[in-house]
Enzyme design. Structure first.
Site, PDB file in Angstrom:
ATOM      1  N   LYS A 119       0.859  -1.109   0.117  1.00 54.50           N
ATOM      2  CA  LYS A 119       0.107   0.015  -0.054  1.00 54.50           C
ATOM      3  C   LYS A 119       0.987   1.207  -0.038  1.00 54.50           C
ATOM      4  CE  LYS A 119      -4.291  -1.561   1.977  1.00 54.50           C
ATOM      5  NZ  LYS A 119      -4.264  -2.956   1.895  1.00 54.50           N
ATOM      6  N   GLU A 203      -3.514   6.799   8.111  1.00 55.17           N
ATOM      7  CA  GLU A 203      -4.208   7.632   7.269  1.00 55.17           C
ATOM      8  C   GLU A 203      -5.462   8.211   8.030  1.00 55.17           C
ATOM      9  OE1 GLU A 203      -4.443   5.100   3.264  1.00 55.17           O
ATOM     10  OE2 GLU A 203      -6.381   5.038   4.447  1.00 55.17           O
ATOM     11  N   ARG A 295      -5.043  -8.263  -9.517  1.00 56.83           N
ATOM     12  CA  ARG A 295      -5.774  -9.776  -9.608  1.00 56.83           C
ATOM     13  C   ARG A 295      -7.176  -9.576 -10.084  1.00 56.83           C
ATOM     14  NH1 ARG A 295      -8.856  -9.778  -5.271  1.00 56.83           N
ATOM     15  NH2 ARG A 295      -7.750  -8.793  -3.351  1.00 56.83           N
TER      16      ARG A 295
HETATM   17  P1  ADP Z   1     -11.531  -8.474  -3.011  1.00 56.23           P
HETATM   18  O1  ADP Z   1     -10.319  -7.656  -2.618  1.00 56.23           O
HETATM   19  O2  ADP Z   1     -11.383  -9.311  -4.191  1.00 56.23           O
HETATM   20  O3  ADP Z   1     -12.677  -7.698  -2.921  1.00 56.23           O
HETATM   21  P2  ADP Z   1     -11.064  -9.861  -0.565  1.00 56.23           P
HETATM   22  O4  ADP Z   1     -10.829  -8.600  -0.052  1.00 56.23           O
HETATM   23  O5  ADP Z   1     -12.199 -10.470   0.307  1.00 56.23           O
HETATM   24  O6  ADP Z   1     -11.746  -9.483  -1.977  1.00 56.23           O
HETATM   25  O7  ADP Z   1     -10.009 -10.887  -0.783  1.00 56.23           O
HETATM   26  C1  ADP Z   1     -10.001 -11.738  -1.753  1.00 56.23           C
HETATM   27  C2  ADP Z   1      -9.323 -12.940  -0.977  1.00 56.23           C
HETATM   28  O8  ADP Z   1      -7.926 -12.851  -0.808  1.00 56.23           O
HETATM   29  C3  ADP Z   1      -9.637 -13.310   0.286  1.00 56.23           C
HETATM   30  O9  ADP Z   1      -9.607 -14.658   0.366  1.00 56.23           O
HETATM   31  C4  ADP Z   1      -8.803 -12.648   1.245  1.00 56.23           C
HETATM   32  O10 ADP Z   1      -8.594 -13.481   2.479  1.00 56.23           O
HETATM   33  C5  ADP Z   1      -7.421 -12.831   0.243  1.00 56.23           C
HETATM   34  N1  ADP Z   1      -6.663 -11.853   0.424  1.00 56.23           N
HETATM   35  C6  ADP Z   1      -6.696 -10.472  -0.056  1.00 56.23           C
HETATM   36  N2  ADP Z   1      -5.423  -9.932   0.056  1.00 56.23           N
HETATM   37  C7  ADP Z   1      -4.791 -10.620   1.098  1.00 56.23           C
HETATM   38  C8  ADP Z   1      -3.597 -10.671   1.669  1.00 56.23           C
HETATM   39  N3  ADP Z   1      -2.639  -9.597   1.531  1.00 56.23           N
HETATM   40  N4  ADP Z   1      -2.824 -11.582   2.582  1.00 56.23           N
HETATM   41  C9  ADP Z   1      -3.811 -12.602   2.609  1.00 56.23           C
HETATM   42  N5  ADP Z   1      -4.925 -12.859   1.944  1.00 56.23           N
HETATM   43  C10 ADP Z   1      -5.646 -12.104   1.143  1.00 56.23           C
HETATM   44  P1  ADP Z   2      -7.689  -4.076   2.027  1.00 56.67           P
HETATM   45  O1  ADP Z   2      -6.404  -4.340   1.391  1.00 56.67           O
HETATM   46  O2  ADP Z   2      -7.908  -5.008   3.308  1.00 56.67           O
HETATM   47  O3  ADP Z   2      -8.814  -4.367   1.101  1.00 56.67           O
HETATM   48  P2  ADP Z   2      -8.201  -1.349   1.898  1.00 56.67           P
HETATM   49  O4  ADP Z   2      -7.133  -0.169   2.073  1.00 56.67           O
HETATM   50  O5  ADP Z   2      -8.760  -1.751   0.475  1.00 56.67           O
HETATM   51  O6  ADP Z   2      -7.628  -2.735   2.571  1.00 56.67           O
HETATM   52  O7  ADP Z   2      -9.680  -1.199   3.003  1.00 56.67           O
HETATM   53  C1  ADP Z   2     -10.428  -1.982   3.209  1.00 56.67           C
HETATM   54  C2  ADP Z   2     -11.859  -1.177   3.583  1.00 56.67           C
HETATM   55  O8  ADP Z   2     -11.441  -0.501   4.825  1.00 56.67           O
HETATM   56  C3  ADP Z   2     -12.307  -0.137   2.818  1.00 56.67           C
HETATM   57  O9  ADP Z   2     -13.140  -0.665   1.660  1.00 56.67           O
HETATM   58  C4  ADP Z   2     -12.943   0.798   3.621  1.00 56.67           C
HETATM   59  O10 ADP Z   2     -14.356   0.427   3.902  1.00 56.67           O
HETATM   60  C5  ADP Z   2     -12.222   0.646   4.783  1.00 56.67           C
HETATM   61  N1  ADP Z   2     -11.060   1.673   4.777  1.00 56.67           N
HETATM   62  C6  ADP Z   2      -9.860   1.591   4.661  1.00 56.67           C
HETATM   63  N2  ADP Z   2      -9.196   2.787   4.756  1.00 56.67           N
HETATM   64  C7  ADP Z   2     -10.158   3.601   5.107  1.00 56.67           C
HETATM   65  C8  ADP Z   2      -9.917   4.847   5.582  1.00 56.67           C
HETATM   66  N3  ADP Z   2      -8.876   5.859   5.595  1.00 56.67           N
HETATM   67  N4  ADP Z   2     -11.283   5.343   5.990  1.00 56.67           N
HETATM   68  C9  ADP Z   2     -12.372   4.893   6.367  1.00 56.67           C
HETATM   69  N5  ADP Z   2     -12.368   3.637   5.963  1.00 56.67           N
HETATM   70  C10 ADP Z   2     -11.357   3.164   5.554  1.00 56.67           C
END
Ligand code: ADP
Ligand code: ADP
Ligand code: MG
Length: 500
Positions: A119, A203, A295
């Site tokens: 990130k 953040e 992906r």
């Molecule tokens: P998407 O990002 O596709 O909307 P998810 O956040 O649910 O969906 O992640 C998709 C799949 O990948 C899940 O099985 C989640 O547990 C796994 N996953 C995503 N990012 C990571 C990570 N950095 N480490 C381990 N598992 C991950």
């Molecule tokens: P991941 O890799 O687990 O998907 P993301 O950064 O995409 O992590 O964040 C996953 C979710 O967490 C977002 O869809 C949002 O709902 C919440 N989130 C992440 N960052 C913020 C933020 N700065 N403020 C509010 N909600 C957040």
């Protein structure tokens, strides 16, 4: 140069492995599944043309073991690997290893994954391209005193996030300075345990935003297309449960803006393949870059439904070196699509995973309904892996049709033996805030409690029971015209029961 792919090994399991196998077969390409000991009888194994057992039961011993997977690829003579999502899909080392072994990795380059898989490096990169970020820092921090100063400057509430985080894991909200120390320490140790790196950053926590993301594709010739957006704001534990495309409230101008930003992000890392650029949007639809997922995404089917494009086929064509066959001008939005994720989880108990056997498993059918799953009746959901059972997707000529169709499909879906998110999804789909489209990531916190779910389900049961009684009574009165005496007594018994 166009390379020909004749056989793909799918380095994954469950519904996404099945999904990839289907597109490969549609294209006349052979498939190889790999499987761990617990997955020997899984649909992804039975559906593929060939299958190679790689042993083990945990992820580390099976679908994360690079050496075993490369060996399976060599044994089976596959010329390409599709990583699905999760597992090794965002592992730059795996993509590089495939390349060095002369295997086509169906995904972006190792370098693109490296930049966007983290990130922090993603933030640094897209900032250079003028993409707006969530206010905060774009470097790792471990010094507590410095971190507190930064948090104060950003202003509370803030979020401490693991740079290597994913799947909604590795983030902590901090409301004020009083608990900052412990939250920071906890965030770092959680990050280390889950992702092998304790790098965290801070953040601004945006309260009640929408999560909006853009599906992009890019080829090896510098061409990009944005396949519209998905609204994924219905989440629990910062992970999506319901997604829809397009976003109900986005104007054409805002759509163009977010698509342009997404393509900028893709260009910033020379992206090729299918990918998703995630943003959060405030109530004015100001977009802030969150991360890019390099992906295929869990919720990709809603985009397929509204564009008519098979994203796995696009990925394979791109990997073979072909030029994109689509561009932004050639794409139009066809109706509306909604997806609900069916997890083996108990919504009445904090959405905790629920293990067990699918004693009943009957999927819905009919117009506009698609089920992407990887289980069958009688199978056990293994505790070793992700608790997602299936994805239910509906398509309609407009949002209301897709929504009603989803409710109908949920009613047809019969699962027993395991608690699932289906009831929660129905509750949400019928909630006025979801109906309006004007919902945010705080929906669950704001509107959902096990009591509300129970009340909702009870009401549903009562309605169903009264409908059953009314139908029965109607049937009786019709019969009564023929046989008035014998049935009179039965119907009054029902009436009496109703009165109780
Ligand atoms: P998407 O990002 O596709 O909307 P998810 O956040 O649910 O969906 O992640 C998709 C799949 O990948 C899940 O099985 C989640 O547990 C796994 N996953 C995503 N990012 C990571 C990570 N950095 N480490 C381990 N598992 C991950
Ligand atoms: P991941 O890799 O687990 O998907 P993301 O950064 O995409 O992590 O964040 C996953 C979710 O967490 C977002 O869809 C949002 O709902 C919440 N989130 C992440 N960052 C913020 C933020 N700065 N403020 C509010 N909600 C957040
Ligand atoms: Mg994300």
């Amino acid at each position: 140069m166009v390379k020909i792919i004749t056989k793909i090994l799918i380095a994954n399991r469950g519904e996404i492995a099945v999904r990839v196998i289907r597109s490969a077969h549609d294209m006349g390409i052979n498939t190889v599944s790999i499987y761990s000991d617990v997955d020997a009888q899984s649909p992804h194994v039975l559906l593929a043309r060939e299958a190679v057992g790689i042993g083990g039961s945990t992820s580390a011993e099976s679908y994360l073991d690079i050496d075993k997977i490369i060996k399976a690829c060599k044994i089976s003579g596959a010329d390409a690997i599709h990583p699905g999502y999760g597992f090794l899909s965002e592992n730059a080392g795996f993509a590089a290893r495939c390349e060095s072994e002369g295997i086509i990795f169906i995904g972006p380059s190792a370098q693109s994954i490296q930049i966007m898989g983290d990130k922090l490096s993603a933030k640094k990169k897209v900032k250079e391209f003028g993409v707006p970020l969530v206010p905060g820092i774009d470097f790792a921090i471990s010094d507590l005193q410095k971190a507190i100063k930064i948090a104060e400057k950003i202003t509370y509430p803030v979020m401490i996030k693991a740079s290597a985080g994913g799947g909604g894991k590795g983030m902590r909200i901090v409301e004020d300075s009083s608990h900052f120390d412990e939250e920071m320490k906890r965030a770092m140790s959680e990050a280390k345990n889950s992702f092998g790196s304790d790098l965290v950053f801070i953040e601004k926590f945006i309260e009640a935003p929408k999560h909006i993301e853009v599906q992009i594709v890019g080829d090896h010739h510098g061409n990009y297309a944005a396949l519209f957006e998905r609204d994924c704001s219905i989440q629990r534990r910062n992970q999506k449960v319901i997604e829809e495309a397009p976003c109900a409230l986005l104007t054409a101008e805002k759509r163009e803006e977010i698509q342009d930003l997404a393509i900028k992000v893709a260009r910033s890392c020379d992206y090729s393949g299918a990918g998703t650029v995630e943003f959060i949007a405030d109530d004015q639809f100001n977009f802030y870059f969150l991360e890019m997922n390099t992906r295929l995404q869990v919720e990709h089917p809603v985009t397929e439904e509204i564009t008519g494009i098979d994203l796995v086929k696009e990925q394979i064509n791109i990997a073979m070196g072909e030029k994109l066959s689509i561009n932004n001008e050639s794409l139009t939005i066809l109706g509306h699509s909604i997806e609900v994720r069916i997890y083996a989880e108990d919504p009445a108990n904090h959405f905790l995973p629920d293990a067990g056997t699918l004693t009943t498993y009957k999927v819905p059918k009919g117009p506009g309904v698609r089920v992407d799953d990887g289980f069958e009746q009688g199978m056990t959901i293994p505790i070793q892996y992700d608790p997602m059972i299936a994805k239910l997707i509906t398509h309609g000529s407009d949002r209301e049709e897709a929504r009603r169709r989803m409710i109908r499909a949920i009613d047809e879906y019969k699962i027993s033996g395991i608690e699932t998110t289906l009831g929660f999804c129905k509750f949400t789909l019928q909630h006025p805030e979801f109906v309006s489209g004007n919902y945010t990531t705080s929906f669950v916190k704001k509107h959902f409690s096990p009591e509300q779910l129970k009340e909702h389900l009870n009401k549903e049961e009562q309605i169903a029971a009264s409908i059953a009684v009314l139908t029965f009574l109607k049937g009786q009165s019709e019969k009564q015209e023929i046989k008035p005496k014998s049935d009179h007594h039965k119907s009054s018994a029902w009436r009496n029961r109703l009165r109780k």
